[in-house]
Design an enzyme around this catalytic site. Sequence first.
Site, PDB file in Angstrom:
ATOM      1  N   GLY A 141       0.836  -1.192   0.000  1.00  0.00           N
ATOM      2  CA  GLY A 141       0.000   0.000   0.000  1.00  0.00           C
ATOM      3  C   GLY A 141       0.871   1.242   0.000  1.00  0.00           C
ATOM      4  O   GLY A 141       2.023   1.222  -0.442  1.00  0.00           O
ATOM      5  N   GLY A 142       0.314   2.331   0.531  1.00  0.00           N
ATOM      6  CA  GLY A 142       1.052   3.594   0.563  1.00  0.00           C
ATOM      7  C   GLY A 142       2.342   3.506   1.350  1.00  0.00           C
ATOM      8  O   GLY A 142       3.225   4.353   1.195  1.00  0.00           O
ATOM      9  N   GLY A 171      24.250  11.967 -29.788  1.00  0.00           N
ATOM     10  CA  GLY A 171      23.783  12.639 -28.568  1.00  0.00           C
ATOM     11  C   GLY A 171      24.322  11.966 -27.331  1.00  0.00           C
ATOM     12  O   GLY A 171      24.545  12.621 -26.298  1.00  0.00           O
ATOM     13  N   ALA A 172      24.544  10.649 -27.437  1.00  0.00           N
ATOM     14  CA  ALA A 172      25.039   9.914 -26.271  1.00  0.00           C
ATOM     15  C   ALA A 172      26.426  10.420 -25.867  1.00  0.00           C
ATOM     16  O   ALA A 172      26.786  10.415 -24.689  1.00  0.00           O
ATOM     17  CB  ALA A 172      25.058   8.425 -26.563  1.00  0.00           C
TER      18      ALA A 172
HETATM   19  C1  HXC Z   1      -3.203  -4.299  12.647  1.00  0.00           C
HETATM   20  C2  HXC Z   1      -2.206  -6.210  11.846  1.00  0.00           C
HETATM   21  C3  HXC Z   1      -2.058  -5.619  10.586  1.00  0.00           C
HETATM   22  C4  HXC Z   1      -2.523  -4.291  10.395  1.00  0.00           C
HETATM   23  C5  HXC Z   1      -1.215  -7.597  10.491  1.00  0.00           C
HETATM   24  N1  HXC Z   1      -1.691  -7.435  11.738  1.00  0.00           N
HETATM   25  N2  HXC Z   1      -1.452  -6.506   9.760  1.00  0.00           N
HETATM   26  N3  HXC Z   1      -2.784  -5.557  12.880  1.00  0.00           N
HETATM   27  N4  HXC Z   1      -3.087  -3.668  11.463  1.00  0.00           N
HETATM   28  N5  HXC Z   1      -2.371  -3.662   9.245  1.00  0.00           N
HETATM   29  C6  HXC Z   1      -1.595  -8.393  12.837  1.00  0.00           C
HETATM   30  C7  HXC Z   1      -2.461  -9.616  12.643  1.00  0.00           C
HETATM   31  O1  HXC Z   1      -3.772  -9.357  13.120  1.00  0.00           O
HETATM   32  C8  HXC Z   1      -1.713 -10.641  13.473  1.00  0.00           C
HETATM   33  O2  HXC Z   1      -2.041 -10.411  14.830  1.00  0.00           O
HETATM   34  C9  HXC Z   1      -0.278 -10.262  13.305  1.00  0.00           C
HETATM   35  O3  HXC Z   1      -0.279  -8.889  12.857  1.00  0.00           O
HETATM   36  C10 HXC Z   1       0.438 -11.085  12.272  1.00  0.00           C
HETATM   37  O4  HXC Z   1      -0.345 -11.107  11.099  1.00  0.00           O
HETATM   38  P1  HXC Z   1      -0.622 -12.448  10.289  1.00  0.00           P
HETATM   39  O5  HXC Z   1      -1.716 -12.156   9.329  1.00  0.00           O
HETATM   40  O6  HXC Z   1      -0.792 -13.599  11.242  1.00  0.00           O
HETATM   41  O7  HXC Z   1       0.767 -12.662   9.560  1.00  0.00           O
HETATM   42  P2  HXC Z   1       1.046 -13.206   8.112  1.00  0.00           P
HETATM   43  O8  HXC Z   1       0.257 -14.454   7.866  1.00  0.00           O
HETATM   44  O9  HXC Z   1       2.530 -13.305   7.996  1.00  0.00           O
HETATM   45  O10 HXC Z   1       0.511 -12.093   7.113  1.00  0.00           O
HETATM   46  C11 HXC Z   1       1.090 -10.828   7.089  1.00  0.00           C
HETATM   47  C12 HXC Z   1       0.242  -9.871   6.239  1.00  0.00           C
HETATM   48  C13 HXC Z   1      -1.242  -9.898   6.765  1.00  0.00           C
HETATM   49  C14 HXC Z   1       0.262 -10.309   4.802  1.00  0.00           C
HETATM   50  C15 HXC Z   1       0.869  -8.495   6.352  1.00  0.00           C
HETATM   51  O11 HXC Z   1      -1.215  -9.739   8.194  1.00  0.00           O
HETATM   52  C16 HXC Z   1      -2.071  -8.821   6.167  1.00  0.00           C
HETATM   53  O12 HXC Z   1      -2.553  -8.923   5.038  1.00  0.00           O
HETATM   54  N6  HXC Z   1      -2.302  -7.735   6.931  1.00  0.00           N
HETATM   55  C17 HXC Z   1      -3.152  -6.664   6.554  1.00  0.00           C
HETATM   56  C18 HXC Z   1      -2.454  -5.828   5.536  1.00  0.00           C
HETATM   57  C19 HXC Z   1      -3.245  -4.608   5.203  1.00  0.00           C
HETATM   58  O13 HXC Z   1      -4.289  -4.688   4.560  1.00  0.00           O
HETATM   59  N7  HXC Z   1      -2.780  -3.465   5.753  1.00  0.00           N
HETATM   60  C20 HXC Z   1      -3.422  -2.211   5.576  1.00  0.00           C
HETATM   61  C21 HXC Z   1      -3.061  -1.785   4.199  1.00  0.00           C
HETATM   62  S1  HXC Z   1      -3.502  -0.160   3.857  1.00  0.00           S
HETATM   63  P3  HXC Z   1      -1.921 -11.562  15.924  1.00  0.00           P
HETATM   64  O14 HXC Z   1      -2.505 -10.966  17.155  1.00  0.00           O
HETATM   65  O15 HXC Z   1      -2.658 -12.741  15.393  1.00  0.00           O
HETATM   66  O16 HXC Z   1      -0.450 -11.856  16.091  1.00  0.00           O
HETATM   67  C22 HXC Z   1      -2.142   0.652   4.184  1.00  0.00           C
HETATM   68  C23 HXC Z   1      -2.242   2.039   3.804  1.00  0.00           C
HETATM   69  C24 HXC Z   1      -0.971   2.758   4.057  1.00  0.00           C
HETATM   70  O17 HXC Z   1      -1.209   0.165   4.663  1.00  0.00           O
HETATM   71  C25 HXC Z   1      -1.177   4.138   3.533  1.00  0.00           C
HETATM   72  C26 HXC Z   1      -0.001   4.986   3.704  1.00  0.00           C
HETATM   73  C27 HXC Z   1      -0.215   6.282   3.049  1.00  0.00           C
END
Ligand code: HXC
Length: 514
Positions: free
Chosen positions: A170-171, A404-405
Site C-alpha cells: 500500500g502507501g 547525442g550519447a
Molecule cells: C493491525 C495487523 C495488521 C494491520 C497484520 N496485523 N497486519 N494488525 N493492522 N495492518 C496483525 C495480525 O492481526 C496478526 O495479529 C499479526 O499482525 C500477524 O499477522 P498475520 O496475518 O498472522 O501474519 P502473516 O500471515 O505473515 O501475514 C502478514 C500480512 C497480513 C500479509 C501483512 O497480516 C495482512 O494482510 N495484513 C493486513 C495488511 C493490510 O491490509 N494493511 C493495511 C493496508 S492499507 P496476531 O494478534 O494474530 O499476532 C495501508 C495504507 C498505508 O497500509 C497508507 C499509507 C499512506
Amino acid sequence: MMKKKIEQLQEKKAKALLGGGQSRIDSQHQKKKLTARERIELLVDPGSFEELGMLVTHRTSDFGMADQIFYGDGVVTGYGKVDGRLVYIFSQDFTVFGGSLSETHAEKICKIMDLAMKNGAPVIGLNDSGGARIQEGVRSLGGYADIFYRNARASGVVPQISAIMGPCAGGAVYSPAMTDFILMVEETSYMFVTGPNVVKTVTNEEVSSEGLGGAMVHASKSGVTHLTAINDVECLQKLKTLLSYLPQNCEDKAPSLEWKIGSEMLSGMSDFIPENANQPYDMKELIHAILDPKSFFEIHPDFAENMVVGFGRLAGKVIGIVANQPMVLAGCLDVNSSKKAARFVRFCDCFNIPLLVLEDVPGFLPGTDQEWNAIISNGAKLLYAFSEASVPRITVITRKAYGGAYDVMNSKHIGADFNFAWPSAEIAVMGARGASEIIFKKEIDASVDPAATTAEKEKDYAEKFANPYIAAERGFIDEVIHPDETRRKLIRAFSSLENKVDNLPRRKHGNIPM
Ligand code: HXC
C-alpha cells in the site's frame, strides 16, 4: 524503596524486549525472518545500540485495543555505530500487531529522523510491516504522511537507506521509495501498492506476492530495489558495506582508506579493446582493473545491465562509477539505463562523491518501445543530472562515443573536468557505415557496385572520424592516453580536483525532467 522501583523498571524492559511474546517470535523465526532487535544487533557494532522510546504504547481503545498493550508499539528505534560511525535506526517489529504503523509508531520513527537530520547521520529503516494499523484508521495515515514529509526534507541532507525484510504494501511503499537505496530480502519480502487479491479483482491477473513485488522482480524489472540478499544476514552485511562508501551527511566526505601511491600503471590494457569494433567486452573488467583491488561495489546490478553503476575506491578515496556495458544491448542508452544512471549521479552529487564515467556508447536504443516510453524525457534526466553535478567529474572514452550519447555521457561541454580518450576511441556523430550511407547515398546508388562503394566510403569515413584526434584538436578531449596509464592519470586527476568549487546559479531549485 529504590530497589522495588528498579525491579519495576527491569520488569518493564524485560517485557518490552519480548515484543509480541515468545510464540510470535518463534513464528517470525519459522518464516526465516529475524526479529527487529536481532537485526539491529547484526547491523551495529557490538553493544553500541541505544534504544529510544522502548516503553511507548499506542493510545487506541477501539476494537479491544485497550487490553492489547505492547511496549515499543511495533518498532524499535534508536542510534548506534556501524564501523564506529553514528547511524539512526528504526526496525519494525512484526511480532507486535504485524509491525503495523500506528500514530505512536510513526512518532517514534519521526523522532529518530529528526535527530538524524540535526546530528548529520544516516537513517536506516528496517521495514517489516502489515501497513497501516487497521484499528487506528486515519491517524495511521497521518503518521505515514509525517514520515513521507521527513523523507523529502532529509533527502540530500543525510543518506537514507531502506531494507525491506518482510511485507511492505500500500502507501507504505512510498517511504522507502523516497529514500536513497532499497535492499530487499529474497522470498521473505515484497513491495506493492495493491496486492494480489486486488489485482485479481481488477485486472483478473493471477499472481503471487513474490511474482508481483518480490525482491527479484524489483531488482530486475521495475528497478525499485537496488540490491537483493538471500536472507536477513546477507542483507544487513550488504547494508554495512554500502554505508562504508557513504559520508555521514551532505557537508561530509566519504571515508577514505590509507593508500600508499606507487607507480599505479596497469599492464596489458592495450589489448583490452577487441580488433573488431562491434565485438563486445566486459566493462566490469576495466572497472576492476582501474579501482583499488576488491573495492567495486555495484549498485542495481540486475537492472538495466547496459549501464553499470557503483561505488569504488581509487587510491583509497571513494568515487562513483557510471559506465556503459558493451556486453548488453551493445552499451546503448535506453529508458531504464538513463533513469538508473541519473539517479546514481544525483546521489553522488548530493553527497560529494566524485564521478568517473567509462564510455563506450553507440547511441540511444532505437524503436517504438523506447520512444513511447519517453526516451526523450528519460535521456534528459541523465543529461540534466550530469550537467548539474558539481562534484569532480572525469570521463574516459574507451571506444564509441557517438551522437547525442557522446554529449550526455559526461562530455566536456556539460561540465566534466577532465575528458580522456584511449587511442581506440571513435568520437563522431554516428557510426561510419550509417554516416557514409547517408552522405554518399547518391554516389553509392549511381555506382556499378553499390556494396563495394559503401565499403570504400565507410572506410574513408572511419579513417577520418572514427578516432579521438579531431575531438582532441578542439580540446573536447584533454588528453589521449595509453590504456595502461588510465589508473595513474585518474588518481592524479581526481587528486587535483579535491578542492573543486563549482557554484550553481542562484535559484530555488532546478526543474529536472522527472
Ligand atoms: C493491525 C495487523 C495488521 C494491520 C497484520 N496485523 N497486519 N494488525 N493492522 N495492518 C496483525 C495480525 O492481526 C496478526 O495479529 C499479526 O499482525 C500477524 O499477522 P498475520 O496475518 O498472522 O501474519 P502473516 O500471515 O505473515 O501475514 C502478514 C500480512 C497480513 C500479509 C501483512 O497480516 C495482512 O494482510 N495484513 C493486513 C495488511 C493490510 O491490509 N494493511 C493495511 C493496508 S492499507 P496476531 O494478534 O494474530 O499476532 C495501508 C495504507 C498505508 O497500509 C497508507 C499509507 C499512506
